[in-house]
Design a protein around this motif. Structure first.
Motif, PDB file in Angstrom:
ATOM      1  N   ARG B  67       0.830  -1.209   0.000  1.00  0.00           N
ATOM      2  CA  ARG B  67       0.000   0.000   0.000  1.00  0.00           C
ATOM      3  C   ARG B  67       0.860   1.253   0.000  1.00  0.00           C
ATOM      4  O   ARG B  67       0.471   2.283  -0.551  1.00  0.00           O
ATOM      5  CB  ARG B  67      -0.956  -0.008   1.197  1.00  0.00           C
ATOM      6  CG  ARG B  67      -2.062  -1.031   0.979  1.00  0.00           C
ATOM      7  CD  ARG B  67      -3.123  -0.991   2.057  1.00  0.00           C
ATOM      8  NE  ARG B  67      -3.727  -2.309   2.198  1.00  0.00           N
ATOM      9  CZ  ARG B  67      -4.456  -2.713   3.235  1.00  0.00           C
ATOM     10  NH1 ARG B  67      -4.671  -1.875   4.258  1.00  0.00           N
ATOM     11  NH2 ARG B  67      -4.966  -3.915   3.272  1.00  0.00           N
ATOM     12  N   LEU B  68       2.042   1.173   0.602  1.00  0.00           N
ATOM     13  CA  LEU B  68       2.943   2.327   0.581  1.00  0.00           C
ATOM     14  C   LEU B  68       3.371   2.646  -0.856  1.00  0.00           C
ATOM     15  O   LEU B  68       3.347   3.812  -1.281  1.00  0.00           O
ATOM     16  CB  LEU B  68       4.169   2.059   1.459  1.00  0.00           C
ATOM     17  CG  LEU B  68       5.245   3.148   1.406  1.00  0.00           C
ATOM     18  CD1 LEU B  68       4.700   4.502   1.869  1.00  0.00           C
ATOM     19  CD2 LEU B  68       6.462   2.752   2.259  1.00  0.00           C
ATOM     20  N   MET B  69       3.749   1.622  -1.622  1.00  0.00           N
ATOM     21  CA  MET B  69       4.157   1.873  -3.011  1.00  0.00           C
ATOM     22  C   MET B  69       3.009   2.499  -3.797  1.00  0.00           C
ATOM     23  O   MET B  69       3.215   3.444  -4.576  1.00  0.00           O
ATOM     24  CB  MET B  69       4.629   0.572  -3.667  1.00  0.00           C
ATOM     25  CG  MET B  69       5.962   0.078  -3.111  1.00  0.00           C
ATOM     26  SD  MET B  69       6.657  -1.318  -4.072  1.00  0.00           S
ATOM     27  CE  MET B  69       5.814  -2.701  -3.344  1.00  0.00           C
ATOM     28  N   GLU B  70       1.794   1.983  -3.577  1.00  0.00           N
ATOM     29  CA  GLU B  70       0.631   2.561  -4.275  1.00  0.00           C
ATOM     30  C   GLU B  70       0.414   4.016  -3.854  1.00  0.00           C
ATOM     31  O   GLU B  70       0.150   4.880  -4.686  1.00  0.00           O
ATOM     32  CB  GLU B  70      -0.625   1.734  -3.978  1.00  0.00           C
ATOM     33  CG  GLU B  70      -0.595   0.376  -4.666  1.00  0.00           C
ATOM     34  CD  GLU B  70      -1.798  -0.500  -4.317  1.00  0.00           C
ATOM     35  OE1 GLU B  70      -2.396  -0.295  -3.236  1.00  0.00           O
ATOM     36  OE2 GLU B  70      -2.117  -1.399  -5.123  1.00  0.00           O
ATOM     37  N   HIS B  71       0.547   4.275  -2.556  1.00  0.00           N
ATOM     38  CA  HIS B  71       0.353   5.638  -2.043  1.00  0.00           C
ATOM     39  C   HIS B  71       1.376   6.602  -2.641  1.00  0.00           C
ATOM     40  O   HIS B  71       1.027   7.683  -3.123  1.00  0.00           O
ATOM     41  CB  HIS B  71       0.466   5.628  -0.511  1.00  0.00           C
ATOM     42  CG  HIS B  71       0.399   6.992   0.100  1.00  0.00           C
ATOM     43  ND1 HIS B  71      -0.781   7.581   0.493  1.00  0.00           N
ATOM     44  CD2 HIS B  71       1.374   7.907   0.347  1.00  0.00           C
ATOM     45  CE1 HIS B  71      -0.537   8.790   0.976  1.00  0.00           C
ATOM     46  NE2 HIS B  71       0.769   9.008   0.897  1.00  0.00           N
ATOM     47  N   LEU B  72       2.645   6.206  -2.611  1.00  0.00           N
ATOM     48  CA  LEU B  72       3.695   7.096  -3.111  1.00  0.00           C
ATOM     49  C   LEU B  72       3.500   7.393  -4.597  1.00  0.00           C
ATOM     50  O   LEU B  72       3.659   8.535  -5.043  1.00  0.00           O
ATOM     51  CB  LEU B  72       5.081   6.480  -2.870  1.00  0.00           C
ATOM     52  CG  LEU B  72       5.494   6.328  -1.400  1.00  0.00           C
ATOM     53  CD1 LEU B  72       6.817   5.559  -1.298  1.00  0.00           C
ATOM     54  CD2 LEU B  72       5.628   7.695  -0.708  1.00  0.00           C
ATOM     55  N   ALA B  73       3.138   6.344  -5.362  1.00  0.00           N
ATOM     56  CA  ALA B  73       2.916   6.552  -6.804  1.00  0.00           C
ATOM     57  C   ALA B  73       1.760   7.515  -7.031  1.00  0.00           C
ATOM     58  O   ALA B  73       1.818   8.395  -7.903  1.00  0.00           O
ATOM     59  CB  ALA B  73       2.656   5.218  -7.486  1.00  0.00           C
ATOM     60  N   THR B  74       0.710   7.383  -6.220  1.00  0.00           N
ATOM     61  CA  THR B  74      -0.430   8.298  -6.320  1.00  0.00           C
ATOM     62  C   THR B  74      -0.008   9.739  -6.057  1.00  0.00           C
ATOM     63  O   THR B  74      -0.547  10.678  -6.640  1.00  0.00           O
ATOM     64  CB  THR B  74      -1.516   7.896  -5.298  1.00  0.00           C
ATOM     65  OG1 THR B  74      -1.813   6.522  -5.508  1.00  0.00           O
ATOM     66  CG2 THR B  74      -2.768   8.727  -5.461  1.00  0.00           C
ATOM     67  N   ARG B  75       0.980   9.910  -5.194  1.00  0.00           N
ATOM     68  CA  ARG B  75       1.467  11.253  -4.863  1.00  0.00           C
ATOM     69  C   ARG B  75       2.530  11.735  -5.846  1.00  0.00           C
ATOM     70  O   ARG B  75       3.204  12.735  -5.616  1.00  0.00           O
ATOM     71  CB  ARG B  75       2.047  11.265  -3.444  1.00  0.00           C
ATOM     72  CG  ARG B  75       1.040  11.010  -2.333  1.00  0.00           C
ATOM     73  CD  ARG B  75       0.049  12.167  -2.191  1.00  0.00           C
ATOM     74  NE  ARG B  75      -0.936  11.889  -1.150  1.00  0.00           N
ATOM     75  CZ  ARG B  75      -2.061  11.180  -1.349  1.00  0.00           C
ATOM     76  NH1 ARG B  75      -2.340  10.689  -2.538  1.00  0.00           N
ATOM     77  NH2 ARG B  75      -2.905  10.984  -0.357  1.00  0.00           N
TER      78      ARG B  75
END
Lengths: 319, 319
Positions: B67-75
């Motif tokens: 979920r961190l990788m998804e979050h960072l990519a979203t940002r």
């Protein structure tokens, strides 16, 4: 598992500037193959394999291997082919080693061998033998009967460390094979290392064959016997006659064996098992301390050799 | 150099049937990374990374990492992101291990570090810290000061096998760091392992950051100190003040350090050198016989630790 040489980004960029392949987008070492350093290279033009030839491949042999791949591809046999730089050269130097950029071949090599894989490899081997028929260069097979005495002399002293009475066994086998080895059979271009990790499939079809760095000129039926050893035993070293029949039938559908070749299959099967037993034994006894590559088990090929010794006659091979 | 698990073609085909990525065209083990098994996967839809999580990664932590990788990519932070299967899941199982298909990130990691790389990593780390600011999950850093006593207890008995008087050295260092460790500094998402092989470049620009499997919640300046150790020493373990200035200036251009953070850099630099000394020492003392992965040298981080001990004050870091 390999990658011996680590290529710096600067060296890679300078090397790739000799090609018209656009900018390098990624380059990852591949954990397959044990002879050379291989990288999967992505550039603006697509995917390629970058190979650095390590010490086990003689630089003098590289033009043979490179031109053979080009020749086979020209004849419609699917295999990797070297790319030419702007200077027309396909062999150059990187990190002090001979190096080449090779076309990328799609497909997966089979981990679990099913009969259709054996049919595919039999067909591919026969097509390779036909496609190589008019290749003008030759390279002797120094890992056939003429090279084994040297390997036996080098390994016999410590062979019993690997299996009881192995030294006597290999000396006796060498004497048998030297006396029984057939000559005057059809010769030609042999792959000489067509193991499962060198044959790529998509679904039930062969997409191509890689790793021509043992290719040589030798009896074509000996190349076929190498495939019988590599593809037709189960993981417990038991012979699978169905797989052998699939492999041989598919081979003969493209290139029927002559009577003398069929008769030679039992001794060639022994000989090719002996060849891999000897080189694996050598690698086992000479593995460097702390090596990152685990040598392959010589006893697998001792078991295969013993099967062929006891098999008796061409009938055992369905011929 | 890794690839611990060999995935059969049949298992791979069944696994990939859960995704809308088309047929698998190739799958090659990557000889990089030491924690997980990674494969470069080509399908009809493009290139991807297939990761099998090996025993060093706790399955309970995987949702945090994914979920961190998804979050960072979203940002807008460039990093690999997991692909979702037809069932919406990104984590599933292959060969008895947790596994995920991850997007492929272009770029090369630098083998020879130049000052512009240090500027790039400083900038990327600061952007990562900002992009992680509103990530809702947390994960404690068990490789920070609170986890070191256990590592010291486990390694001290045999530490002197690696360097003379190393046992006394690490016990003393632990006592110093436990007493001097700053608290109440700004915390947030840390990469915690931003070494050169985890930061990809194209020309002089960072294309993205990979390997979030040590990511955790900790003091942001401690993450910065990890980068100083990983990027600002030459291969002979000599400190390069110019590279440190490039890294710190680029970081502060995006996220300026507070006064307390600046003051903490010397002890965080000692602490992060100590962290890698301890884990490398543990791996060195516990390497399995016949392992295919050569453990990293703990003495590299002993030399770095000694530099930080003698450096004295924030001025040594150009702050």
């Amino acid at each position: 598992m390999a990658v011996y040489t680590d290529v710096s980004d600067g060296d890679l960029t300078r090397f790739m500037a000799e090609y018209d392949l656009g900018a390098v987008l990624s380059c990852k070492g591949i954990a397959e193959g044990v002879e050379n350093s291989n990288f999967l290279l992505t550039t603006e033009r697509g995917s390629f394999i970058l190979t650095l030839y390590e010490k086990r491949v003689s630089p003098a042999d590289l033009p043979f291997f490179i031109r053979l791949m080009e020749h086979l591809a020209t004849r419609g046999f699917s295999c990797p082919t070297p790319l030419h730089g702007r200077d027309g050269q396909s062999l150059r130097s990187l990190c002090g080693r001979p190096a080449a950029v090779i076309s990328f071949l799609e497909g997966l090599w089979p981990r679990q061998i099913l009969p259709f894989h054996c049919a595919g490899v039999g067909d591919a081997l026969a097509r390779l033998h036909l496609a190589g028929a008019d290749f003008p260069m030759t390279r002797p097979n120094n890992l056939s009967v003429g090279g084994w005495r040297q390997l036996v002399e080098t390994t016999r002293e410590r062979a019993d460390e690997v299996a009881p009475a192995l030294a006597d066994d290999i000396v006796g086998e060498l004497e048998y094979l030297e006396s029984a080895w057939p000559s005057a059979l059809p010769q030609g271009i042999c792959h000489a290392d067509m193991f499962p990790d060198n044959v790529f499939f998509r679904d039930e079809h062969v997409t191509g064959v890689i790793d021509f760095y043992f290719a040589c000129t030798d009896a074509l039926a000996f190349d076929l016997a190498i495939c019988l050893n590599a593809w037709c035993f189960e993981s417990n070293n038991l012979w699978n006659a169905e797989k052998a029949k699939c492999l041989l039938d598919a081979y003969q559908a493209v290139r029927p064996l002559g009577a003398a070749e069929r008769a030679a299959i039992p001794v060639f099967a022994r000989g090719s098992a002996f060849r891999f037993l000897l080189t694996r034994l050598y690698d086992w006894l000479n593995r460097p301390p702390g090596a990152l590559v685990r040598p392959k088990d010589p006893l697998e090929y001792l078991a295969k050799l013993r099967f062929h010794r006891s098999a008796g006659g061409v009938e055992a091979y369905g011929l």
